[in-house]
Design a protein around this motif. Structure first.
Motif, short mmCIF file in Angstrom:
data_model
loop_
_atom_site.label_atom_id
_atom_site.label_comp_id
_atom_site.label_asym_id
_atom_site.label_seq_id
_atom_site.Cartn_x
_atom_site.Cartn_y
_atom_site.Cartn_z
N ASP A 38 -10.15 0.96 3.76
CA ASP A 38 -11.21 0.50 2.73
C ASP A 38 -10.96 -1.07 2.17
O ASP A 38 -11.92 -1.66 1.84
N ASN B 105 -8.67 6.07 -5.63
CA ASN B 105 -7.77 5.65 -4.52
C ASN B 105 -8.47 4.83 -3.35
O ASN B 105 -9.62 5.01 -3.31
N SER C 193 -7.91 3.67 1.00
CA SER C 193 -7.12 3.63 2.29
C SER C 193 -7.11 2.29 2.64
O SER C 193 -7.72 1.33 2.08
N TYR D 231 0.90 -1.20 -0.14
CA TYR D 231 -0.10 -0.17 -0.19
C TYR D 231 0.90 1.17 -0.03
O TYR D 231 0.66 2.21 -0.82
N GLN E 109 1.23 4.24 -2.91
CA GLN E 109 1.05 5.51 -2.44
C GLN E 109 2.20 6.46 -3.11
O GLN E 109 1.82 7.74 -3.62
#
Length: 434
Positions: A192, A187, A189, A57, A61
């Protein structure tokens, strides 16, 4: 009218440069939409604070930020089953082709066939490239076309083949203006996708000339911080295998180079023999009558066996997601041979805990210690967990780092007598194999 695009699907290649599939996509005739799918089929089996998911992740990002700030683009993030995601993408875009890099694991092969069939039903090309290895599938085989099942001849032919191989680096910087212009692609998180930030961190890799030059002299001593930590970075493709091989060659270090070749050896074994994910390569080893004592397995997992070097390895794994390779051999041998617990139990525990978990290498190495795999240690080779301390941690520095109660009265007595366990193992293996 919907915009016509090429899609590049990031998977085990989380880097913008020297990424062959990405490079090829960027050279096409249509703007490139980069995507990443957090695959529910894989994620649903993992704990919510899995360090590898946090690492993926955070890497993504960082890549998104680079593309947004420097190229007015981004990476579209999705969560779900890949087939469902592609059905949605087909509705939202006019797709010319989907580009990605090969993945060799059994689930990935099945997934990719399903995606290919879906895309082709819509007249969309599915183009995949070799990126995470130097040689794959049938590129290094015997003269009769059969795969090598012993490492040394494979390694020698690998090196011979390499001599006539152009090791190209695929610089993408010149082509990044071919990305779709869109800085607000979807996008997600961590929450999520059902995860939270892990307290464990995947360390940066170290491949300095000094580390490579000293690799042979230092790599077997777990108290020295002398391993490259490359494993997770090769696993998730945050580093290019081509660049790593170039470094090994530049420093002229055969041992470091051969470690990279071991990885490809196990990958081609899993490719040619997918049954080894669940069954022994040498089928007669599936006749072994494992004791599979759940209480003893728990003691091993927690690093409370009463054998300090075994316990140090397991506690290092549990606390950090890493275990020194020399110690991995010992803890694996102890589980299979001292406790007579099925190698698959250990393989599954490592798969859950290791940051550098790579299916092919994990299965290959577990079958190696159990004696059931390709080029495996003979079944009568049983590591003595006490004499191994003399060889590899004489000053007890590694043990004292991880087994903090080592010299306390609370430290457990050995859970099994070495001599008895050795005799029991030999008897059990012999009766299964003869």
């Amino acid at each position: 009218m919907k915009k016509k695009v090429n899609i590049f699907w990031f998977r085990r290649d989380l880097r913008l440069d020297d990424n062959l599939g990405f490079f090829k996509a960027l050279q096409g005739d249509f703007p490139v939409l980069p995507i990443f799918i957090f695959d529910a089929e894989i994620l649903d089996k993992l704990p919510e604070d899995d360090a590898r998911v946090t690492f993926i992740y955070e890497t993504l990002q960082s890549m998104r930020n680079t593309l947004q700030n420097e190229h007015d683009s981004s990476i579209a993030m999705f969560h779900g089953k890949p087939l469902d995601i592609f059905n949605t993408l087909i509705e939202d875009y006019t797709i010319n082709a989907v580009y990605t890099n090969h993945d060799y694991e059994p689930y990935a092969k099945t997934r990719d066939i399903a995606i290919k069939n879906l895309l082709e039903s819509q007249n969309i090309e599915f183009k995949t490239y070799k990126d995470q290895v130097i040689f794959e599938k049938d590129e290094v085989v015997k003269k009769d076309g059969n795969p090598y099942v012993v490492y040394t001849p494979y390694m020698k032919v690998w090196k011979e083949t390499f001599k006539s191989h152009n090791l190209d680096i695929y610089y993408t910087n010149n082509f990044l203006n071919n990305l779709i212009e869109h800085t607000r692609l979807p996008n997600l998180s961590l929450a999520d996708i059902g995860f939270k930030t892990s307290t464990q961190k995947i360390k940066p890799y170290t491949v300095t000339p000094t580390l490579i030059q000293r690799y042979e002299d230092t790599r077997n001593f777990p108290a020295k911080d002398a391993t490259s930590k490359l494993g997770p970075h090769l696993r998730f493709g945050t580093v290019s295998i081509r660049k790593m091989v170039k470094k090994a060659i530049a420093e002229n270090n055969e041992i470091f180079w051969q470690e990279l070749i071991w990885r490809e050896f196990f990958m081609q074994i899993l490719w040619h023999f997918p049954h080894t994910a669940e069954r022994s390569f040498k089928s007669k080893y599936d006749r072994i009558q494992w004791r599979n004592n759940e209480e003893e397995f728990k003691v091993w997992c927690e690093g409370k066996t009463g054998y300090p070097l075994v316990d140090a390895g397991m506690r290092q794994l549990n606390e950090t997601g890493f275990m020194h390779n020399r110690v991995r051999m010992l803890v694996g041998s102890f589980l299979c041979k001292h406790l007579l617990i099925d190698w698959r139990w250990g393989e599954a525990y490592f798969a859950e805990k290791l940051h550098d978990y790579e299916m092919a290498s994990n299965i290959g190495n577990w079958q190696w210690v159990a004696g059931s795999g390709v080029d495996a240690a003979p079944y009568f080779r049983i590591f003595n967990p006490t004499s191994q301390i003399q060889k590899f941690d004489k000053e007890l520095n590694y043990i004292k780092t991880w087994v903090r109660d080592f010299q306390e009265l609370t430290y457990p007595q050995p859970m099994v007598d070495h001599k008895m366990a050795r005799a029991r193992c030999l008897e059990t293996y012999k009766s299964a194999l003869n």
